[in-house]
Scaffold this motif. Structure first.
Motif, PDB file in Angstrom:
ATOM      1  N   GLU A  16      43.346  47.987  33.221  1.00  0.00           N
ATOM      2  CA  GLU A  16      43.398  47.185  34.444  1.00  0.00           C
ATOM      3  C   GLU A  16      42.495  45.956  34.333  1.00  0.00           C
ATOM      4  OE1 GLU A  16      42.265  49.847  37.571  1.00  0.00           O
ATOM      5  OE2 GLU A  16      44.284  50.673  37.765  1.00  0.00           O
ATOM      6  N   ALA A  17      41.299  46.140  33.787  1.00  0.00           N
ATOM      7  CA  ALA A  17      40.371  45.017  33.626  1.00  0.00           C
ATOM      8  C   ALA A  17      40.936  43.982  32.662  1.00  0.00           C
ATOM      9  CB  ALA A  17      39.017  45.523  33.137  1.00  0.00           C
ATOM     10  N   ILE A  18      41.552  44.441  31.586  1.00  0.00           N
ATOM     11  CA  ILE A  18      42.154  43.514  30.633  1.00  0.00           C
ATOM     12  C   ILE A  18      43.283  42.739  31.303  1.00  0.00           C
ATOM     13  CG2 ILE A  18      43.537  43.335  28.531  1.00  0.00           C
ATOM     14  CD1 ILE A  18      41.957  45.754  27.475  1.00  0.00           C
ATOM     15  N   VAL A  19      44.148  43.449  32.014  1.00  0.00           N
ATOM     16  CA  VAL A  19      45.280  42.802  32.679  1.00  0.00           C
ATOM     17  C   VAL A  19      44.777  41.775  33.691  1.00  0.00           C
ATOM     18  CG1 VAL A  19      47.227  43.175  34.253  1.00  0.00           C
ATOM     19  CG2 VAL A  19      46.900  44.691  32.294  1.00  0.00           C
ATOM     20  N   ALA A  20      43.788  42.148  34.487  1.00  0.00           N
ATOM     21  CA  ALA A  20      43.264  41.232  35.503  1.00  0.00           C
ATOM     22  C   ALA A  20      42.631  39.994  34.865  1.00  0.00           C
ATOM     23  CB  ALA A  20      42.238  41.950  36.370  1.00  0.00           C
ATOM     24  N   GLY A  21      41.889  40.180  33.785  1.00  0.00           N
ATOM     25  CA  GLY A  21      41.204  39.058  33.156  1.00  0.00           C
ATOM     26  C   GLY A  21      42.078  38.196  32.276  1.00  0.00           C
ATOM     27  N   THR A  22      43.188  38.761  31.823  1.00  0.00           N
ATOM     28  CA  THR A  22      44.026  38.030  30.862  1.00  0.00           C
ATOM     29  C   THR A  22      44.675  36.806  31.467  1.00  0.00           C
ATOM     30  OG1 THR A  22      44.402  39.938  29.466  1.00  0.00           O
ATOM     31  CG2 THR A  22      46.056  38.218  29.383  1.00  0.00           C
ATOM     32  N   TRP A  23      45.101  36.889  32.709  1.00  0.00           N
ATOM     33  CA  TRP A  23      45.793  35.744  33.305  1.00  0.00           C
ATOM     34  C   TRP A  23      44.897  34.507  33.303  1.00  0.00           C
ATOM     35  CZ3 TRP A  23      50.700  36.629  33.383  1.00  0.00           C
ATOM     36  CH2 TRP A  23      51.140  37.951  33.497  1.00  0.00           C
ATOM     37  N   LEU A  24      43.654  34.660  33.684  1.00  0.00           N
ATOM     38  CA  LEU A  24      42.721  33.537  33.665  1.00  0.00           C
ATOM     39  C   LEU A  24      42.386  33.132  32.241  1.00  0.00           C
ATOM     40  CD1 LEU A  24      40.906  31.556  35.144  1.00  0.00           C
ATOM     41  CD2 LEU A  24      39.159  33.331  35.235  1.00  0.00           C
ATOM     42  N   ALA A  25      42.190  34.116  31.364  1.00  0.00           N
ATOM     43  CA  ALA A  25      41.849  33.819  29.974  1.00  0.00           C
ATOM     44  C   ALA A  25      42.969  33.038  29.285  1.00  0.00           C
ATOM     45  CB  ALA A  25      41.571  35.118  29.214  1.00  0.00           C
ATOM     46  N   ILE A  26      44.204  33.423  29.526  1.00  0.00           N
ATOM     47  CA  ILE A  26      45.316  32.729  28.871  1.00  0.00           C
ATOM     48  C   ILE A  26      45.494  31.329  29.447  1.00  0.00           C
ATOM     49  CG2 ILE A  26      47.835  32.724  28.625  1.00  0.00           C
ATOM     50  CD1 ILE A  26      47.650  35.632  27.823  1.00  0.00           C
ATOM     51  N   ALA A  27      45.285  31.175  30.739  1.00  0.00           N
ATOM     52  CA  ALA A  27      45.389  29.829  31.327  1.00  0.00           C
ATOM     53  C   ALA A  27      44.358  28.892  30.688  1.00  0.00           C
ATOM     54  CB  ALA A  27      45.188  29.903  32.839  1.00  0.00           C
ATOM     55  N   SER A  28      43.132  29.360  30.546  1.00  0.00           N
ATOM     56  CA  SER A  28      42.104  28.511  29.937  1.00  0.00           C
ATOM     57  C   SER A  28      42.355  28.335  28.439  1.00  0.00           C
ATOM     58  CB  SER A  28      40.706  29.068  30.193  1.00  0.00           C
ATOM     59  OG  SER A  28      40.557  30.327  29.577  1.00  0.00           O
ATOM     60  N   ALA A  29      42.909  29.347  27.774  1.00  0.00           N
ATOM     61  CA  ALA A  29      43.207  29.230  26.342  1.00  0.00           C
ATOM     62  C   ALA A  29      44.314  28.210  26.096  1.00  0.00           C
ATOM     63  CB  ALA A  29      43.597  30.591  25.768  1.00  0.00           C
ATOM     64  N   ILE A  30      45.336  28.205  26.946  1.00  0.00           N
ATOM     65  CA  ILE A  30      46.410  27.213  26.800  1.00  0.00           C
ATOM     66  C   ILE A  30      45.849  25.816  27.013  1.00  0.00           C
ATOM     67  CG2 ILE A  30      48.532  26.345  27.871  1.00  0.00           C
ATOM     68  CD1 ILE A  30      49.407  29.292  28.143  1.00  0.00           C
ATOM     69  N   ALA A  31      44.963  25.660  27.998  1.00  0.00           N
ATOM     70  CA  ALA A  31      44.324  24.355  28.205  1.00  0.00           C
ATOM     71  C   ALA A  31      43.513  23.957  26.972  1.00  0.00           C
ATOM     72  CB  ALA A  31      43.439  24.398  29.446  1.00  0.00           C
ATOM     73  N   SER A  32      42.796  24.906  26.381  1.00  0.00           N
ATOM     74  CA  SER A  32      42.006  24.623  25.182  1.00  0.00           C
ATOM     75  C   SER A  32      42.891  24.229  24.008  1.00  0.00           C
ATOM     76  CB  SER A  32      41.156  25.842  24.798  1.00  0.00           C
ATOM     77  OG  SER A  32      40.221  26.121  25.802  1.00  0.00           O
ATOM     78  N   VAL A  33      44.007  24.928  23.832  1.00  0.00           N
ATOM     79  CA  VAL A  33      44.955  24.568  22.773  1.00  0.00           C
ATOM     80  C   VAL A  33      45.453  23.142  22.995  1.00  0.00           C
ATOM     81  CG1 VAL A  33      47.264  25.035  21.830  1.00  0.00           C
ATOM     82  CG2 VAL A  33      45.669  26.921  22.203  1.00  0.00           C
ATOM     83  N   GLY A  34      45.765  22.822  24.241  1.00  0.00           N
ATOM     84  CA  GLY A  34      46.231  21.465  24.562  1.00  0.00           C
ATOM     85  C   GLY A  34      45.175  20.408  24.265  1.00  0.00           C
ATOM     86  N   ILE A  35      43.934  20.692  24.597  1.00  0.00           N
ATOM     87  CA  ILE A  35      42.847  19.740  24.337  1.00  0.00           C
ATOM     88  C   ILE A  35      42.649  19.553  22.839  1.00  0.00           C
ATOM     89  CG2 ILE A  35      40.341  19.388  24.518  1.00  0.00           C
ATOM     90  CD1 ILE A  35      40.572  20.816  27.299  1.00  0.00           C
ATOM     91  N   ILE A  36      42.650  20.655  22.098  1.00  0.00           N
ATOM     92  CA  ILE A  36      42.491  20.555  20.639  1.00  0.00           C
ATOM     93  C   ILE A  36      43.660  19.798  20.022  1.00  0.00           C
ATOM     94  CG2 ILE A  36      42.478  21.886  18.486  1.00  0.00           C
ATOM     95  CD1 ILE A  36      40.759  23.976  19.958  1.00  0.00           C
TER      96      ILE A  36
END
Length: 144
Positions: free
Chosen positions: A21-41
């Protein structure tokens, strides 16, 4: 099954379910920020002959993130089947490890060629990722 082993099974199920449950809850925010990071890089390194390595790395990263989201959407957090919950937990952790390797390869490669503002962008993204890993460590210690 005796009472002690039945109780032990219930405890294992509940602990694994809570971690999932903790992984599922945290993943949505983590993936949103990771996609932004990929875009910036990608935007930072998108010049000259580096275009294809950037595109390849970014493509693999985004595909892994989308695959993880697809798996997460199908997770039944209410399941009382320990084997199901444990399998999902392991699969998601394997996906997180794969994503960590993609980041390690990408950041290492980009750091070796970064100059000026590129190095600064990598430093900020790397620091943000480090903090994110520290925050998620409690839910998925195997991936951290």
């Amino acid at each position: 099954m005796d009472d002690m082993s039945a109780r032990s099974e219930e405890i294992r199920l509940e602990l694994t379910r809570r971690r999932l449950e903790a992984i599922v809850a945290g993943t949505w925010l983590a993936i949103a920020s990771a996609i932004a990071s990929v875009g910036i890089i990608a935007a930072t390194f998108w010049h000259g002959p580096l275009r294809w390595p950037v595109l390849g790395w970014a493509g693999v990263a985004v595909l892994l993130m989308l695959a993880r989201l697809a798996v997460l959407r199908r997770v039944d957090l209410a399941s009382r089947d320990y084997r199901y919950v444990r399998r999902r937990f392991v699969v998601i952790n394997i996906m997180m490890i794969a994503m960590s390797l993609v980041w390690a390869v990408g950041l290492s490669y980009f750091a070796s060629i970064a100059r000026g503002i590129e190095a600064a962008a990598l430093a900020v993204i790397g620091t943000a990722m480090f903090v994110g890993v520290l925050l998620i460590n409690r839910a998925a210690p195997i991936a951290a």
